[in-house]
Design a protein around this motif. Structure first.
Motif, mmCIF file in Angstrom:
data_model
loop_
_atom_site.group_PDB
_atom_site.id
_atom_site.type_symbol
_atom_site.label_atom_id
_atom_site.label_comp_id
_atom_site.label_asym_id
_atom_site.label_seq_id
_atom_site.Cartn_x
_atom_site.Cartn_y
_atom_site.Cartn_z
ATOM 1 N N MET A 118 24.494 41.066 37.004
ATOM 2 C CA MET A 118 25.312 41.630 38.077
ATOM 3 C C MET A 118 26.768 41.742 37.640
ATOM 4 O O MET A 118 27.446 42.752 37.910
ATOM 5 C CB MET A 118 25.202 40.750 39.316
ATOM 6 C CG MET A 118 25.977 41.252 40.519
ATOM 7 S SD MET A 118 25.170 42.606 41.395
ATOM 8 C CE MET A 118 23.994 41.676 42.389
ATOM 9 N N VAL A 119 27.256 40.728 36.940
ATOM 10 C CA VAL A 119 28.655 40.698 36.502
ATOM 11 C C VAL A 119 28.980 41.879 35.598
ATOM 12 O O VAL A 119 30.078 42.445 35.670
ATOM 13 C CB VAL A 119 28.952 39.361 35.778
ATOM 14 C CG1 VAL A 119 30.273 39.429 35.018
ATOM 15 C CG2 VAL A 119 28.971 38.216 36.782
ATOM 16 N N THR A 151 30.549 46.377 44.941
ATOM 17 C CA THR A 151 31.379 45.605 44.011
ATOM 18 C C THR A 151 32.092 44.449 44.715
ATOM 19 O O THR A 151 32.124 43.331 44.196
ATOM 20 C CB THR A 151 32.421 46.507 43.329
ATOM 21 O OG1 THR A 151 33.211 47.184 44.324
ATOM 22 C CG2 THR A 151 31.735 47.528 42.432
ATOM 23 N N GLN A 152 32.643 44.701 45.897
ATOM 24 C CA GLN A 152 33.440 43.667 46.545
ATOM 25 C C GLN A 152 32.593 42.646 47.300
ATOM 26 O O GLN A 152 33.057 41.529 47.541
ATOM 27 C CB GLN A 152 34.463 44.314 47.494
ATOM 28 C CG GLN A 152 35.436 45.215 46.768
ATOM 29 C CD GLN A 152 36.783 45.280 47.434
ATOM 30 O OE1 GLN A 152 37.000 44.778 48.526
ATOM 31 N NE2 GLN A 152 37.723 45.929 46.777
ATOM 32 N N ALA A 177 33.715 48.975 39.935
ATOM 33 C CA ALA A 177 34.889 48.819 40.783
ATOM 34 C C ALA A 177 35.992 49.797 40.399
ATOM 35 O O ALA A 177 36.676 50.353 41.267
ATOM 36 C CB ALA A 177 35.406 47.378 40.697
ATOM 37 N N ALA A 226 30.229 44.815 37.438
ATOM 38 C CA ALA A 226 31.297 44.614 38.410
ATOM 39 C C ALA A 226 32.524 45.486 38.148
ATOM 40 O O ALA A 226 32.895 46.335 38.977
ATOM 41 C CB ALA A 226 31.690 43.133 38.458
ATOM 42 N N LEU A 227 33.191 45.297 37.027
ATOM 43 C CA LEU A 227 34.463 45.978 36.797
ATOM 44 C C LEU A 227 34.314 47.486 36.555
ATOM 45 O O LEU A 227 35.093 48.267 37.116
ATOM 46 C CB LEU A 227 35.211 45.311 35.642
ATOM 47 C CG LEU A 227 35.727 43.894 35.962
ATOM 48 C CD1 LEU A 227 36.440 43.307 34.756
ATOM 49 C CD2 LEU A 227 36.647 43.903 37.172
ATOM 50 N N ALA A 246 28.979 42.225 43.340
ATOM 51 C CA ALA A 246 29.204 42.131 41.895
ATOM 52 C C ALA A 246 30.449 41.310 41.552
ATOM 53 O O ALA A 246 30.385 40.400 40.708
ATOM 54 C CB ALA A 246 29.312 43.537 41.299
ATOM 55 N N ILE A 247 31.582 41.617 42.171
ATOM 56 C CA ILE A 247 32.810 40.874 41.854
ATOM 57 C C ILE A 247 32.737 39.427 42.331
ATOM 58 O O ILE A 247 33.202 38.530 41.606
ATOM 59 C CB ILE A 247 34.048 41.608 42.409
ATOM 60 C CG1 ILE A 247 34.226 42.934 41.662
ATOM 61 C CG2 ILE A 247 35.301 40.754 42.259
ATOM 62 C CD1 ILE A 247 35.387 43.765 42.125
ATOM 63 N N CYS A 270 30.134 37.613 42.238
ATOM 64 C CA CYS A 270 29.363 36.984 41.156
ATOM 65 C C CYS A 270 30.233 36.742 39.932
ATOM 66 O O CYS A 270 30.163 35.686 39.292
ATOM 67 C CB CYS A 270 28.174 37.871 40.770
ATOM 68 S SG CYS A 270 26.832 37.879 41.987
ATOM 69 N N LEU A 271 31.085 37.715 39.607
ATOM 70 C CA LEU A 271 31.994 37.562 38.477
ATOM 71 C C LEU A 271 32.930 36.375 38.694
ATOM 72 O O LEU A 271 33.134 35.545 37.796
ATOM 73 C CB LEU A 271 32.795 38.860 38.296
ATOM 74 C CG LEU A 271 33.782 38.953 37.128
ATOM 75 C CD1 LEU A 271 33.931 40.404 36.691
ATOM 76 C CD2 LEU A 271 35.162 38.405 37.491
#
Length: 309
Positions: free
Chosen positions: A200-201, A39-40, A208, A204-205, A43-44, A46-47
């Protein structure tokens, strides 16, 4: 009550799933580390890239919005230091580490999903502006205060340099920087690339939040309960109150006002323990404060949502 059910509890239930899975041994700590890494590092970023690349910079990076949040953060940092020193007789390095707990809100893993669930994705412009400056601002302020507290004037520039280079290699910062570059240059993005990034986004959350719950298992509640209570009070009540007053004086629009106050109301992030561990100061307080304040924020966030316009 509806805000508690619809907005807050789904987020904290997901955190609870992560916590319970690791606590009961259904999911390994190594697996949690892998989720946090994913995530870090992927994914994040990318967000953040997608958010900043399409952000209205004039609206997002307004002086009033940033000043309202970071004035509250800075005063909370000072109050945490003074409280630890004067009320609990902690030494200066410990006091700075405790102040850092009051300074560093979990603007990313809690602030974004709570605000999005409460007000929708269009209300996140202010959140992204705050997140873009959050880590650099907080670590610069924290490292400066810690080096002064330790009387390490000769090491000051070395410490600042280390933090600077660490931030430049941080995937979150890289995602923000690339998004800003695309935004400023208006560079065209092929749909095949944006579609892949958006996929991917979406992960993310949720991932995470599950990982955050798994990480919290490591933060065992231990001692220093009065100091931890002070950190919770400053982080969850004082910081958003100061930011509310500042946002009112700057006459922020509704969405910016919500982003400032709600982000300020988030519990301390895991970076507070990283900072304390980096200097070997108040590590027990930092670890326990993350756990206790995250649990307490279920109630305090609900109250802030109740009084926000």
């Amino acid at each position: 009550m509806q805000a508690l059910l619809d907005v807050i509890l789904p987020v904290f239930i997901l955190i609870g799933f992560g916590y319970a899975s690791v606590w009961r041994g259904y999911f390994s700590e190594a697996g949690v580390d892998a989720i946090i890494k994913f995530t870090q590092s992927f994914a994040i970023p990318c967000l953040l890239f997608r958010a900043i690349s399409t952000l209205d910079l004039d609206q997002g990076f307004s002086v009033g919005l940033l000043a309202s949040f970071y004035l509250g953060a800075s005063l909370s940092f000072a109050l945490g230091i003074l409280g630890a020193r004067l009320l609990f007789s902690r030494n200066w390095p410990d006091s700075v580490a405790i102040g850092f707990c009051c300074l560093f809100s979990n603007s990313l893993l809690l602030g974004l999903p709570i605000t999005e669930r409460a007000y929708g994705p269009d209300a996140l412009v202010g959140n992204y502006a705050i997140v873009a400056l959050h880590a650099p601002f907080c670590f610069l302020l924290g490292v400066t205060a810690m080096e002064i507290a330790k009387g390490s004037g000769k090491r000051f520039f070395g410490a600042i340099s280390s933090v600077f280079w660490a931030l430049t290699r941080n995937a979150l910062v890289i995602g923000l920087a690339l998004g800003l570059l695309v935004n400023v240059t208006a560079a065209p993005m092929p749909h095949v690339l944006t579609d892949a990034i958006d996929m991917m986004v979406q992960a993310a959350l949720p991932a995470a939040l599950f990982g955050l719950g798994g990480v919290l298992v490591r933060y065992r509640p231990e001692g220093d309960l009065k100091t931890i209570a002070m950190v919770c009070c400053i982080s969850l009540v004082v910081h958003p109150t100061i930011s509310w007053i500042a946002a009112t004086s700057f006459a922020l629009d509704r969405d910016s006002f919500r982003s400032v106050v709600l982000t300020a109301a988030m519990a301390p992030g895991a970076n507070t323990y990283i900072f304390a561990n980096m200097y070997g100061a108040a590590r027990r307080v930092a670890a326990s404060s993350v756990l206790f304040s995250t649990v307490a924020s279920v109630v305090t966030i609900w109250l802030w949502l109740f009084v926000l316009p």
